[in-house]
Design a protein around this motif. Sequence first.
Motif, PDB file in Angstrom:
ATOM      1  N   PHE A  35      -0.447   7.864  -5.931  1.00 58.19           N
ATOM      2  CA  PHE A  35      -1.401   8.815  -5.694  1.00 58.19           C
ATOM      3  C   PHE A  35      -0.971  10.066  -5.293  1.00 58.19           C
ATOM      4  O   PHE A  35      -1.424  11.237  -5.589  1.00 58.19           O
ATOM      5  N   ALA A  38       1.546   2.206  -3.422  1.00 57.86           N
ATOM      6  CA  ALA A  38       0.054   2.757  -3.943  1.00 57.86           C
ATOM      7  C   ALA A  38      -0.138   4.181  -3.565  1.00 57.86           C
ATOM      8  O   ALA A  38      -0.323   5.054  -4.335  1.00 57.86           O
ATOM      9  N   LEU A  61       0.630   7.878 -11.244  1.00 52.34           N
ATOM     10  CA  LEU A  61      -0.631   7.148 -11.371  1.00 52.34           C
ATOM     11  C   LEU A  61      -0.471   5.829 -11.898  1.00 52.34           C
ATOM     12  O   LEU A  61      -0.921   4.698 -11.337  1.00 52.34           O
ATOM     13  N   TRP A 100       0.892  -1.365   0.020  1.00 49.94           N
ATOM     14  CA  TRP A 100       0.017  -0.080  -0.080  1.00 49.94           C
ATOM     15  C   TRP A 100       0.993   1.396   0.031  1.00 49.94           C
ATOM     16  O   TRP A 100       0.592   2.362  -0.499  1.00 49.94           O
ATOM     17  N   LYS A 104      -2.060  -4.739  -6.946  1.00 51.52           N
ATOM     18  CA  LYS A 104      -1.165  -5.875  -6.170  1.00 51.52           C
ATOM     19  C   LYS A 104      -1.552  -5.820  -4.681  1.00 51.52           C
ATOM     20  O   LYS A 104      -1.686  -7.151  -4.169  1.00 51.52           O
ATOM     21  N   ALA A 105      -1.485  -4.616  -3.880  1.00 47.72           N
ATOM     22  CA  ALA A 105      -2.005  -4.752  -2.572  1.00 47.72           C
ATOM     23  C   ALA A 105      -3.522  -5.095  -2.251  1.00 47.72           C
ATOM     24  O   ALA A 105      -3.971  -6.021  -1.584  1.00 47.72           O
ATOM     25  N   GLY A 106      -4.453  -4.560  -3.224  1.00 53.24           N
ATOM     26  CA  GLY A 106      -5.752  -4.810  -2.849  1.00 53.24           C
ATOM     27  C   GLY A 106      -6.607  -5.856  -3.679  1.00 53.24           C
ATOM     28  O   GLY A 106      -7.733  -6.417  -3.196  1.00 53.24           O
ATOM     29  N   ILE A 165       2.503   3.924 -11.216  1.00 49.85           N
ATOM     30  CA  ILE A 165       2.817   3.490  -9.825  1.00 49.85           C
ATOM     31  C   ILE A 165       1.600   3.268  -8.906  1.00 49.85           C
ATOM     32  O   ILE A 165       1.266   1.763  -8.383  1.00 49.85           O
ATOM     33  N   GLY A 166       0.739   3.975  -8.750  1.00 50.81           N
ATOM     34  CA  GLY A 166      -0.179   3.862  -7.731  1.00 50.81           C
ATOM     35  C   GLY A 166      -1.084   2.878  -8.274  1.00 50.81           C
ATOM     36  O   GLY A 166      -1.273   2.202  -7.279  1.00 50.81           O
ATOM     37  N   VAL A 167      -1.750   2.725  -9.469  1.00 52.70           N
ATOM     38  CA  VAL A 167      -2.652   1.998  -9.883  1.00 52.70           C
ATOM     39  C   VAL A 167      -2.010   0.509  -9.660  1.00 52.70           C
ATOM     40  O   VAL A 167      -2.754  -0.376  -9.296  1.00 52.70           O
ATOM     41  N   GLN A 197       0.502  -0.717  -7.976  1.00 52.09           N
ATOM     42  CA  GLN A 197       0.279  -1.352  -6.478  1.00 52.09           C
ATOM     43  C   GLN A 197      -0.980  -1.486  -5.864  1.00 52.09           C
ATOM     44  O   GLN A 197      -1.186  -2.246  -4.880  1.00 52.09           O
ATOM     45  N   LEU A 198      -1.863  -0.772  -6.052  1.00 57.91           N
ATOM     46  CA  LEU A 198      -3.180  -0.594  -5.726  1.00 57.91           C
ATOM     47  C   LEU A 198      -3.885  -1.918  -5.982  1.00 57.91           C
ATOM     48  O   LEU A 198      -4.266  -2.902  -5.133  1.00 57.91           O
ATOM     49  N   ILE A 244       0.381  12.462  -7.751  1.00 57.34           N
ATOM     50  CA  ILE A 244      -0.486  13.147  -8.738  1.00 57.34           C
ATOM     51  C   ILE A 244      -0.888  14.275  -7.812  1.00 57.34           C
ATOM     52  O   ILE A 244      -1.009  15.586  -8.253  1.00 57.34           O
TER      53      ILE A 244
END
Lengths: 312, 292
Positions: A285, A281, B103, A278, B112-114, B105-107, B109-110, A288
């Motif tokens: 974000f 993640a 975005l 997390w 992967k984790a979620g 990286i965020g998406v 990992q999201l 951004i």
Amino acid sequence: MSKTQRIALVIGLVLYAVLPQFLKSYGVYLMTLLCVYLMAAFGLNLIVGYAGQMSIGQAAFYGIGAYVAAILMTKMGISFWFALPIAAIACFVVGLALGFPALRVQHHYLAFATLGFNVLVFLVMRNEEDLTGGTFGISNIPRPSIFGYSLDGALPFFYFAFVSVILLAAVLWWLLRSPWGRAFAALRDNPIRAESTGVNITAYTLLAFAIGAACAGIGGVYLAALVNFIEPGQFSLSVSLLMLLAVIVGGSGRFFGPVLGSIVVVLLPEWLRFLQDWYLAIFGFAVIVLMVYLPGGLLSLGDRFKSGGGTR
Amino acid sequence: MVDLVQLIISGTATGAIYALCALGFTLLWQASGTINFAQGEFVMVPAFLMLFFINTAGLPMWVAFLLTCLVAMVLLGYTFKRAMVDPLIRHGVIPLVIATLGLSIGVKQLVKAGVTAQAQPFNSIFPDGLLSLGALKVSYMDVGTLVLAGLIVISLQTFLNRTVTGRAMQAVAQNTDSARVLGINVARMVLYTFLINAVLSVVAALLVTPTYLAKFDMGESIGLKAFYAAIIGGFNQTRGALLGGVLVGVLENLTGAYISPAYKEGVALMLFLVVIIFKPEGLLGKTEERKV
């Protein structure tokens, strides 16, 4: 730098130097890793923040430095002290060779070229098993000794890396305040005026790119000695992307921006271990949000409240 | 000889998928100056959405596909534009590029984790097996991919060249100011581009996921290939994206078969670097004037 900033810097450095005395070996390792990572990140800041170019391939130079040093030290028995300048020069030369054609066409082409270059370097590291050990990497990389004093221990190597990164930062600081560095301020503020006063934009940018690459190469040599083992995954494209984000998040074009950014991507994930995947993640974000509200990076936060006093 | 032809055909099929992503990529660039580094994740997310609709909600494939198109248009089209591109494009290209990296990286990992870190199987919409044309054997999947991707590309080109809306979109891409003077609703045309990109990504996901498997990092590779394709063909040319995609797909296949599987990507990558350095406008591109 104002007086308060100078005092804050000294206090910060002293704290950083004393802290490892109270840490277990993993903590010392992380603090050393931050120093090593910073060498590459300072170099990237020179390219991104001062020369205004996007580089998405800093990990490739980090990797070239590490591999050149590892191969020289393990396969040819050459000492760290010779491997270091050889690796730095190799990165500098490769940087010139890549940057020269890519910078002829301004815009974002250096970004594209460095991206492709990173993937290519990764492929070579992974596939040329005779030279690089392929996916098994290179292990048993020795740590150096200085004046007969071995730096094998965690603490001695930490202080070695710590002093080295300060020296590197000092050189860059001096460079940026030399007439050569001043030209960057001129370039950034008004490229057309700078060019008309005789600043050769391409030459300056190219040199900045090559010096930044050499910094990454130096960092790579220290990394190889720190972890004793290198493999291609440590230098993939995603590592470059994260490093670029680190520099921008910290505040690109601010001398200490990379420090803050590197803490965010190297140390924070360890302290916030319970977050696991997390963390990245949230980080993604957060980037951004940061770009929307604070495109100058975290260090520009101060300027929001009081104008002036920045360390640009 | 038969081998070569088969390799070229299957390479073209893979390349057609790259071309779909690259097409969306160039469309975004032309209409709004957006370089989307999350383009690969734009394929990964629909793959997981479709899996969700099929496995968890138990819907048939075509319903799942249509629903995913809808969600993607809202999420990857409308929301992406309003929440990221609109506020950032004023600051110039670089902050937006950085934000799309975030975005990406965020998406990733999201998911992967979620959702899951494991690769999920994904059924192809085409039957297994080989189609024999004399000595030539081609899999139904390759033929299907080529036909579907071809249809999408042809209908998109027809839309862009033959309809009033399509031509208005082209006008916006060529010169935003003149388009506005001519009374074209620029904001709406740009929005259409984002919606089209979202749908193209869903189609690419539908076609590529059976081979790539649905995994949080599947977008890295396909995003990179789309990126090569867009630049090799010409960043400011829709036809360029097609040529680039097919070239990358075919080169990959040929390199893998005749040179070394380990360097599968190598030749396309070299072509990419050579194009950047010697013909930065791309094989089909025109030298770009500064966009005002």
